[in-house]
Design a protein around this motif. Structure first.
Motif, PDB file in Angstrom:
ATOM      1  N   ALA A 342     -11.258 136.763  70.330  1.00  0.00           N
ATOM      2  CA  ALA A 342     -12.379 137.540  69.794  1.00  0.00           C
ATOM      3  C   ALA A 342     -12.541 138.865  70.534  1.00  0.00           C
ATOM      4  O   ALA A 342     -12.901 139.887  69.933  1.00  0.00           O
ATOM      5  CB  ALA A 342     -13.667 136.720  69.887  1.00  0.00           C
ATOM      6  N   ARG A 343     -12.242 138.856  71.839  1.00  0.00           N
ATOM      7  CA  ARG A 343     -12.373 140.081  72.642  1.00  0.00           C
ATOM      8  C   ARG A 343     -11.160 140.981  72.522  1.00  0.00           C
ATOM      9  O   ARG A 343     -11.137 142.083  73.086  1.00  0.00           O
ATOM     10  CB  ARG A 343     -12.600 139.712  74.112  1.00  0.00           C
ATOM     11  CG  ARG A 343     -13.946 139.065  74.403  1.00  0.00           C
ATOM     12  CD  ARG A 343     -14.199 139.001  75.904  1.00  0.00           C
ATOM     13  NE  ARG A 343     -13.238 138.109  76.554  1.00  0.00           N
ATOM     14  CZ  ARG A 343     -13.484 136.850  76.899  1.00  0.00           C
ATOM     15  NH1 ARG A 343     -14.692 136.330  76.630  1.00  0.00           N
ATOM     16  NH2 ARG A 343     -12.582 136.117  77.496  1.00  0.00           N
ATOM     17  N   GLY A 344     -10.121 140.530  71.821  1.00  0.00           N
ATOM     18  CA  GLY A 344      -8.914 141.332  71.678  1.00  0.00           C
ATOM     19  C   GLY A 344      -7.984 141.237  72.858  1.00  0.00           C
ATOM     20  O   GLY A 344      -7.061 142.044  72.995  1.00  0.00           O
ATOM     21  N   GLU A 345      -8.192 140.246  73.727  1.00  0.00           N
ATOM     22  CA  GLU A 345      -7.366 140.099  74.920  1.00  0.00           C
ATOM     23  C   GLU A 345      -6.129 139.241  74.665  1.00  0.00           C
ATOM     24  O   GLU A 345      -5.207 139.218  75.487  1.00  0.00           O
ATOM     25  CB  GLU A 345      -8.192 139.476  76.045  1.00  0.00           C
ATOM     26  CG  GLU A 345      -9.403 140.313  76.435  1.00  0.00           C
ATOM     27  CD  GLU A 345     -10.334 139.578  77.383  1.00  0.00           C
ATOM     28  OE1 GLU A 345     -10.038 138.391  77.671  1.00  0.00           O
ATOM     29  OE2 GLU A 345     -11.332 140.154  77.817  1.00  0.00           O
ATOM     30  N   ALA A 346      -6.110 138.487  73.586  1.00  0.00           N
ATOM     31  CA  ALA A 346      -4.984 137.603  73.288  1.00  0.00           C
ATOM     32  C   ALA A 346      -4.969 137.332  71.791  1.00  0.00           C
ATOM     33  O   ALA A 346      -5.908 137.676  71.071  1.00  0.00           O
ATOM     34  CB  ALA A 346      -5.110 136.292  74.075  1.00  0.00           C
ATOM     35  N   GLY A 347      -3.894 136.734  71.336  1.00  0.00           N
ATOM     36  CA  GLY A 347      -3.806 136.363  69.930  1.00  0.00           C
ATOM     37  C   GLY A 347      -3.080 137.393  69.089  1.00  0.00           C
ATOM     38  O   GLY A 347      -3.043 138.587  69.409  1.00  0.00           O
ATOM     39  N   ASP A 348      -2.505 136.927  67.991  1.00  0.00           N
ATOM     40  CA  ASP A 348      -1.779 137.778  67.057  1.00  0.00           C
ATOM     41  C   ASP A 348      -2.773 138.417  66.085  1.00  0.00           C
ATOM     42  O   ASP A 348      -3.474 137.705  65.359  1.00  0.00           O
ATOM     43  CB  ASP A 348      -0.764 136.931  66.292  1.00  0.00           C
ATOM     44  CG  ASP A 348       0.074 137.745  65.319  1.00  0.00           C
ATOM     45  OD1 ASP A 348      -0.133 138.976  65.246  1.00  0.00           O
ATOM     46  OD2 ASP A 348       0.919 137.138  64.636  1.00  0.00           O
ATOM     47  N   ARG A 358     -12.254 138.563  65.562  1.00  0.00           N
ATOM     48  CA  ARG A 358     -12.501 139.929  66.038  1.00  0.00           C
ATOM     49  C   ARG A 358     -13.513 140.645  65.143  1.00  0.00           C
ATOM     50  O   ARG A 358     -14.346 141.422  65.639  1.00  0.00           O
ATOM     51  CB  ARG A 358     -11.181 140.699  66.091  1.00  0.00           C
ATOM     52  CG  ARG A 358     -10.263 140.149  67.170  1.00  0.00           C
ATOM     53  CD  ARG A 358      -8.954 140.888  67.288  1.00  0.00           C
ATOM     54  NE  ARG A 358      -8.130 140.294  68.333  1.00  0.00           N
ATOM     55  CZ  ARG A 358      -6.893 140.667  68.630  1.00  0.00           C
ATOM     56  NH1 ARG A 358      -6.330 141.661  67.946  1.00  0.00           N
ATOM     57  NH2 ARG A 358      -6.217 140.072  69.600  1.00  0.00           N
ATOM     58  N   ARG A 359     -13.437 140.378  63.850  1.00  0.00           N
ATOM     59  CA  ARG A 359     -14.435 140.948  62.948  1.00  0.00           C
ATOM     60  C   ARG A 359     -15.816 140.398  63.261  1.00  0.00           C
ATOM     61  O   ARG A 359     -16.806 141.149  63.299  1.00  0.00           O
ATOM     62  CB  ARG A 359     -14.048 140.618  61.503  1.00  0.00           C
ATOM     63  CG  ARG A 359     -15.055 141.061  60.446  1.00  0.00           C
ATOM     64  CD  ARG A 359     -15.259 142.553  60.472  1.00  0.00           C
ATOM     65  NE  ARG A 359     -16.180 142.995  59.452  1.00  0.00           N
ATOM     66  CZ  ARG A 359     -16.821 144.157  59.460  1.00  0.00           C
ATOM     67  NH1 ARG A 359     -16.639 145.019  60.484  1.00  0.00           N
ATOM     68  NH2 ARG A 359     -17.622 144.497  58.490  1.00  0.00           N
ATOM     69  N   ALA A 360     -15.894 139.092  63.527  1.00  0.00           N
ATOM     70  CA  ALA A 360     -17.174 138.484  63.877  1.00  0.00           C
ATOM     71  C   ALA A 360     -17.710 139.040  65.195  1.00  0.00           C
ATOM     72  O   ALA A 360     -18.912 139.307  65.336  1.00  0.00           O
ATOM     73  CB  ALA A 360     -17.029 136.967  63.971  1.00  0.00           C
ATOM     74  N   ALA A 361     -16.809 139.261  66.167  1.00  0.00           N
ATOM     75  CA  ALA A 361     -17.232 139.820  67.453  1.00  0.00           C
ATOM     76  C   ALA A 361     -17.743 141.247  67.274  1.00  0.00           C
ATOM     77  O   ALA A 361     -18.739 141.640  67.905  1.00  0.00           O
ATOM     78  CB  ALA A 361     -16.069 139.785  68.439  1.00  0.00           C
ATOM     79  N   ALA A 362     -17.075 142.032  66.406  1.00  0.00           N
ATOM     80  CA  ALA A 362     -17.523 143.405  66.161  1.00  0.00           C
ATOM     81  C   ALA A 362     -18.898 143.420  65.492  1.00  0.00           C
ATOM     82  O   ALA A 362     -19.773 144.220  65.844  1.00  0.00           O
ATOM     83  CB  ALA A 362     -16.497 144.141  65.296  1.00  0.00           C
ATOM     84  N   LEU A 363     -19.100 142.533  64.532  1.00  0.00           N
ATOM     85  CA  LEU A 363     -20.405 142.450  63.854  1.00  0.00           C
ATOM     86  C   LEU A 363     -21.496 142.006  64.830  1.00  0.00           C
ATOM     87  O   LEU A 363     -22.623 142.511  64.779  1.00  0.00           O
ATOM     88  CB  LEU A 363     -20.319 141.463  62.685  1.00  0.00           C
ATOM     89  CG  LEU A 363     -19.469 141.914  61.493  1.00  0.00           C
ATOM     90  CD1 LEU A 363     -19.333 140.781  60.489  1.00  0.00           C
ATOM     91  CD2 LEU A 363     -20.100 143.146  60.830  1.00  0.00           C
ATOM     92  N   ARG A 364     -21.143 141.088  65.734  1.00  0.00           N
ATOM     93  CA  ARG A 364     -22.135 140.645  66.727  1.00  0.00           C
ATOM     94  C   ARG A 364     -22.507 141.788  67.646  1.00  0.00           C
ATOM     95  O   ARG A 364     -23.700 142.018  67.939  1.00  0.00           O
ATOM     96  CB  ARG A 364     -21.559 139.478  67.531  1.00  0.00           C
ATOM     97  CG  ARG A 364     -22.481 138.970  68.647  1.00  0.00           C
ATOM     98  CD  ARG A 364     -21.839 137.799  69.373  1.00  0.00           C
ATOM     99  NE  ARG A 364     -22.698 137.299  70.431  1.00  0.00           N
ATOM    100  CZ  ARG A 364     -22.737 137.770  71.668  1.00  0.00           C
ATOM    101  NH1 ARG A 364     -21.943 138.801  71.999  1.00  0.00           N
ATOM    102  NH2 ARG A 364     -23.546 137.263  72.568  1.00  0.00           N
ATOM    103  N   ALA A 365     -21.498 142.540  68.113  1.00  0.00           N
ATOM    104  CA  ALA A 365     -21.775 143.666  69.013  1.00  0.00           C
ATOM    105  C   ALA A 365     -22.621 144.717  68.301  1.00  0.00           C
ATOM    106  O   ALA A 365     -23.560 145.287  68.882  1.00  0.00           O
ATOM    107  CB  ALA A 365     -20.462 144.273  69.501  1.00  0.00           C
ATOM    108  N   GLU A 366     -22.316 144.956  67.022  1.00  0.00           N
ATOM    109  CA  GLU A 366     -23.095 145.924  66.245  1.00  0.00           C
ATOM    110  C   GLU A 366     -24.538 145.469  66.082  1.00  0.00           C
ATOM    111  O   GLU A 366     -25.476 146.270  66.222  1.00  0.00           O
ATOM    112  CB  GLU A 366     -22.436 146.098  64.880  1.00  0.00           C
ATOM    113  CG  GLU A 366     -23.128 147.127  63.982  1.00  0.00           C
ATOM    114  CD  GLU A 366     -22.443 147.260  62.644  1.00  0.00           C
ATOM    115  OE1 GLU A 366     -23.113 147.664  61.678  1.00  0.00           O
ATOM    116  OE2 GLU A 366     -21.241 146.945  62.550  1.00  0.00           O
TER     117      GLU A 366
END
Length: 389
Positions: A342-348, A358-366
């Motif tokens: 989710a933080r963009g530190e790992a994963g394809d 990652r989309r969910a994490a961006a929406l949460r941060a927003e």
């Protein structure tokens, strides 16, 4: 002290060593089979149930006692109600079977109730099959089998099952009877309890079908079972016909997926034993040597659920969040993997699960930034109001 397990012996002997040679095997009943079929990927439960290990005693020895099971009060009440239903040669039970399942047949004025007593589960299973054969040869007669014994192969090991009753109809067909002590209010019972009873009855239907396959011609095993419960708030019996075709199909498919018990036993380290008499440290090593597949649903179906939940949480396994969540996360198996993705530190990034996280994490941060901005604006206005004379 239990003796260590050794290879090169028969499966039955090896399973006896796994539970402890001096420990009596706990019978694998239909309720346990239904729970096992609901979680076929759990090798731990498969080998423990196959070896006849008392999982409640094992959980207590591990320091995670289980609260799963029927209370003594409910057990006594259930036995008393069952005795009432089967009184007078099962007259009331057969009346309900005629009313709910077979109105076109002659009413059961008289019925055969064969004696099914025999030595040991194998003897009782053979006596039950003989009684069913005899009933099949006498068309036009109602027959009630009280607590018959059926056998079902589970992962290469026989399980002996004891339904409350089996009714043989005048047309030669067979019906499983489940007697429960929970009430039917206005003709309907608790859906969760009915569902559990249906899954349990589906196991009996499968076992009964195995007996029917050995007869020529094979009798029809009805897929509508008779569920008998107290009526409203009384102790009077009433009944409902429950279609278990769906539960039967699911149970058959899941039992077929179970890894053979012998294969699981071959993977265990030498000396593995699950006797509750062992020291806690050695017992925990034995239990952890068999992989488990924990899910929150295990809490209502397995005595080891608290132990497995603690280990699942400690490992950060996403299975502790539930099967639907686990299915959505694909190859991400731990909470740490999920957060890193989710933080963009790992994963394809091309993985749909990673992209969604990652989309969910961006929406949460927003959303958090928007909420923080609104809070600052409100605080500024409050200070302005407070500064006014």
């Amino acid at each position: 002290m239990p003796h260590p397990r050794t290879r090169g012996k028969g499966l039955r002997h090896r399973l006896a060593e796994l539970r402890g040679p001096e420990t009596q095997a706990k019978a694998l009943d239909a309720r346990a089979l239904a729970a096992l079929a609901a979680n076929p990927g759990c090798r731990r439960r498969a080998i423990l149930d196959g070896a006849g290990v008392n999982k409640a005693a094992l959980a207590s020895a591990l320091g995670s006692p289980s609260v799963f099971g029927q209370s003594q009060f409910a057990f006594v009440r259930g036995n008393a109600f069952e005795a009432k239903v089967k009184a007078d040669g099962g007259t009331e039970l057969l009346r309900l079977a005629h009313e709910k399942l077979d109105r076109g047949a002659e009413p059961p004025a008289e019925a055969r109730v064969p004696d099914l007593t025999a030595q040991g589960p194998e003897g009782r299973t053979a006596r039950t099959e003989l009684a069913l054969r005899e009933a099949a040869g006498e068309p036009g007669v109602w027959t009630l089998l009280d607590h018959p014994m059926l056998a079902l192969d589970v992962a290469g090991s026989p399980a002996f099952l004891e339904p409350d009753a089996v009714v043989v109809h005048p047309d030669g067909s067979w019906t499983v009877v489940e007697i429960k002590s929970f009430p039917m209010l206005d003709g309907a019972a608790d859906p969760a309890k009915v569902g559990a009873a249906a899954r349990q009855a589906a196991v009996y239907v499968l076992a009964l079908e195995r007996v029917a396959e050995r007869l020529d011609p094979p009798p029809r095993v009805r897929h509508r079972v008779l569920l008998v419960c107290p009526k409203d708030f009384s102790n009077l019996p009433t009944a409902s016909a429950v279609d278990v075709r769906k539960q039967r199909a699911v149970t058959q498919r899941q039992l077929a997926r179970l890894t053979r018990i012998e294969e699981i036993a071959d993977t265990l380290p030498e000396g593995t034993c699950f006797s509750p008499e062992l020291p806690a440290e050695r017992l925990e090593q034995a239990v952890e040597s068999v992989p488990a597949t924990y899910a929150p649903e295990c809490l209502s179906a397995c005595e080891l659920a608290f132990h497995c939940r603690d280990r699942s949480r400690a490992a950060g396994a996403v299975t502790s969040l539930g099967r639907p969540v686990r299915a959505e996360l694909g190859g991400l198996t731990t909470v740490g993997d999920v957060l890193a993705a989710a933080r963009g530190e790992a994963g394809d990034p091309d993985d749909p699960a990673v992209a969604a996280l990652r989309r969910a994490a961006a929406l949460r941060a927003e959303a958090l930034e928007s909420a923080a901005g609104a809070a600052r604006e409100t605080a500024d206005r409050a200070r302005e109001v407070a500064a006014c004379p």
